[in-house]
Scaffold this motif. Structure first.
Motif, mmCIF file in Angstrom:
data_model
loop_
_atom_site.group_PDB
_atom_site.id
_atom_site.type_symbol
_atom_site.label_atom_id
_atom_site.label_comp_id
_atom_site.label_asym_id
_atom_site.label_seq_id
_atom_site.Cartn_x
_atom_site.Cartn_y
_atom_site.Cartn_z
ATOM 1 N N ARG A 61 9.668 -9.550 2.865
ATOM 2 C CA ARG A 61 8.311 -9.239 3.058
ATOM 3 C C ARG A 61 7.949 -7.774 3.333
ATOM 4 O O ARG A 61 9.106 -6.986 3.831
ATOM 5 C CB ARG A 61 7.958 -9.932 4.618
ATOM 6 C CG ARG A 61 6.522 -9.566 4.883
ATOM 7 C CD ARG A 61 6.220 -10.310 5.947
ATOM 8 N NE ARG A 61 6.099 -11.703 5.888
ATOM 9 C CZ ARG A 61 5.768 -12.833 6.607
ATOM 10 N NH1 ARG A 61 5.280 -12.488 7.873
ATOM 11 N NH2 ARG A 61 5.748 -13.824 6.173
ATOM 12 N N VAL A 62 6.997 -7.088 2.711
ATOM 13 C CA VAL A 62 6.804 -5.596 2.741
ATOM 14 C C VAL A 62 5.424 -5.402 3.159
ATOM 15 O O VAL A 62 4.591 -6.206 3.282
ATOM 16 C CB VAL A 62 6.895 -5.120 1.590
ATOM 17 C CG1 VAL A 62 8.103 -5.349 0.671
ATOM 18 C CG2 VAL A 62 5.809 -5.472 0.381
ATOM 19 N N LEU A 63 5.282 -4.422 4.152
ATOM 20 C CA LEU A 63 4.137 -3.942 4.920
ATOM 21 C C LEU A 63 4.120 -2.233 4.520
ATOM 22 O O LEU A 63 5.089 -1.578 4.661
ATOM 23 C CB LEU A 63 4.399 -4.024 6.234
ATOM 24 C CG LEU A 63 3.148 -3.322 7.271
ATOM 25 C CD1 LEU A 63 2.011 -4.062 7.097
ATOM 26 C CD2 LEU A 63 3.769 -3.471 8.736
ATOM 27 N N THR A 64 2.814 -1.877 4.316
ATOM 28 C CA THR A 64 2.603 -0.524 3.944
ATOM 29 C C THR A 64 1.186 -0.360 4.796
ATOM 30 O O THR A 64 0.250 -0.829 4.920
ATOM 31 C CB THR A 64 2.472 -0.009 2.620
ATOM 32 O OG1 THR A 64 1.934 1.084 2.429
ATOM 33 C CG2 THR A 64 1.245 -1.025 2.008
ATOM 34 N N VAL A 117 4.347 -8.256 12.276
ATOM 35 C CA VAL A 117 4.301 -8.708 11.066
ATOM 36 C C VAL A 117 5.670 -9.175 10.495
ATOM 37 O O VAL A 117 5.742 -9.964 9.250
ATOM 38 C CB VAL A 117 3.872 -7.504 10.155
ATOM 39 C CG1 VAL A 117 3.858 -7.913 8.562
ATOM 40 C CG2 VAL A 117 2.409 -7.106 10.445
ATOM 41 N N SER A 140 8.143 -7.465 8.966
ATOM 42 C CA SER A 140 8.520 -7.277 7.662
ATOM 43 C C SER A 140 9.893 -6.817 7.444
ATOM 44 O O SER A 140 10.404 -6.321 8.464
ATOM 45 C CB SER A 140 7.844 -6.137 7.243
ATOM 46 O OG SER A 140 6.402 -6.633 7.092
ATOM 47 N N VAL A 176 9.109 -1.631 5.627
ATOM 48 C CA VAL A 176 7.821 -1.201 6.127
ATOM 49 C C VAL A 176 7.613 0.340 5.568
ATOM 50 O O VAL A 176 8.621 1.177 5.666
ATOM 51 C CB VAL A 176 7.866 -0.865 7.773
ATOM 52 C CG1 VAL A 176 6.469 -0.317 8.097
ATOM 53 C CG2 VAL A 176 8.279 -2.092 8.268
ATOM 54 N N MET A 185 -3.945 -10.083 6.323
ATOM 55 C CA MET A 185 -3.646 -9.386 7.514
ATOM 56 C C MET A 185 -5.026 -9.457 8.665
ATOM 57 O O MET A 185 -5.878 -9.529 7.919
ATOM 58 C CB MET A 185 -3.298 -7.896 7.400
ATOM 59 C CG MET A 185 -2.244 -7.845 6.451
ATOM 60 S SD MET A 185 -0.560 -8.132 7.567
ATOM 61 C CE MET A 185 -0.659 -6.869 8.452
ATOM 62 N N PRO A 201 -3.568 -2.132 7.058
ATOM 63 C CA PRO A 201 -2.465 -2.185 6.212
ATOM 64 C C PRO A 201 -2.496 -3.203 5.210
ATOM 65 O O PRO A 201 -3.605 -4.040 5.146
ATOM 66 C CB PRO A 201 -1.459 -2.691 7.427
ATOM 67 C CG PRO A 201 -2.360 -3.633 8.398
ATOM 68 C CD PRO A 201 -3.826 -2.915 8.168
ATOM 69 N N ALA A 261 0.238 -6.157 3.069
ATOM 70 C CA ALA A 261 1.516 -6.816 3.101
ATOM 71 C C ALA A 261 1.602 -7.862 2.106
ATOM 72 O O ALA A 261 0.715 -8.362 1.451
ATOM 73 C CB ALA A 261 1.716 -7.501 4.569
ATOM 74 N N GLU A 293 4.730 -10.896 0.030
ATOM 75 C CA GLU A 293 6.022 -11.221 -0.075
ATOM 76 C C GLU A 293 6.301 -11.020 -1.539
ATOM 77 O O GLU A 293 5.496 -11.348 -2.352
ATOM 78 C CB GLU A 293 5.869 -12.779 0.045
ATOM 79 C CG GLU A 293 5.582 -13.415 1.559
ATOM 80 C CD GLU A 293 6.771 -13.498 2.512
ATOM 81 O OE1 GLU A 293 8.032 -12.950 1.890
ATOM 82 O OE2 GLU A 293 6.663 -13.860 3.595
#
Length: 253
Positions: free
Chosen positions: A11-14, A40, A42, A45, A229, A242, A244, A246
């Motif tokens: 899982r990525v979050l920016t 989150v 993640s 990040v 989100m 943000p 996010a 997968e």
């Protein structure tokens, strides 16, 4: 602790954290941001506009903002400084559950562009799978500068990332005219939200997102899935909302 996921899935979050301030700098919200980022869950990040140096003060004593946000949750982190001001500096950062085996900050701006813009390139080890390349980016506000920075970003990718390696490029592209996709598609990058939903996610301003400024691009991955989100608490934690997703590694479909 890292969340157990299917092998090869992460899982990525920016998020652009606006140096720890809410919209219009009404409040300093770094502590609330840390709780929101943790929620989150993640694995990786991507952070933009992160204070990384200067004189510590009562708001984050003794540590940089990215170290404060990583705390004991993300064991590895890297920082790329892009802008320097009196008693301060800020740039991009990556927090990772996986070991960061290499990191380097690349300048994307010409010598007369202020503030300087850059891309932080990290290589992480992901078990028996091929090394994963991560690039955290923050582009300029002016169209002319952005086009030059995208060209420089492409050169960095061409020189630093093997053609078959999995790659995630995420951050604040400030691309309100939505011109980055065509140029990045030439080197195999596709944007997660546009690929799966037909258009980029609205991310600015966070309280009422209208502009599609933030992106998650991928190359050499098996599949992607955008993650919804919540509007709150994020709408009061920065000027950007943000994004996010997968991401499943492995052979690209």
């Amino acid at each position: 602790m890292p969340v157990q996921r299917e092998r090869g899935s992460l899982r990525v979050l920016t998020v652009n954290i606006h140096k720890g301030y809410s919209f219009f700098k009404r409040r300093f919200v770094l502590h609330e941001l840390r709780e929101a980022v943790r929620a989150v869950q993640s694995d990786v990040v991507f952070l933009q506009e992160v204070r990384g140096g200067g004189e510590p003060d009562e708001r984050h004593p003794g540590v940089s903002q990215y170290e404060f946000l990583a705390d004991s949750i993300w064991k590895d982190h890297a920082y790329g400084r892009n802008a320097v001001a009196p008693r301060d500096s800020y740039g991009n950062a990556v927090l990772s559950h996986f070991p960061i085996v290499k990191s380097r900050n690349h300048c994307l701006s010409g010598p007369r562009t202020m503030p300087q813009r850059g891309v932080l390139h990290c290589v992480v080890s992901h078990g028996a799978l091929p090394a994963l390349h991560l690039m955290c980016v923050h582009l300029g506000l002016l169209e002319r500068d952005r086009q030059a920075q995208i060209a420089a970003l492409r050169e960095v990718i061409d020189s630093e990332v093997p053609p078959g390696a999995p790659l995630i490029v995420a951050g604040d592209f400030n691309d309100w005219r939505q011109r980055a996709d065509a140029r990045l598609a030439r080197i195999g990058l596709s944007e997660v939200f546009r690929q799966t939903q037909g258009r980029h996610a609205c991310s600015f301003p966070a309280a009422w997102p209208l502009l599609r400024l933030d992106r998650i691009y991928v190359r050499g991955v098996a599949s992607v899935r955008p993650l919804p989100m919540p509007r709150h608490p994020w709408s009061r934690l920065s000027d950007h909302a943000p994004l996010a997703a997968e991401v499943r590694l492995g052979e690209a479909a």
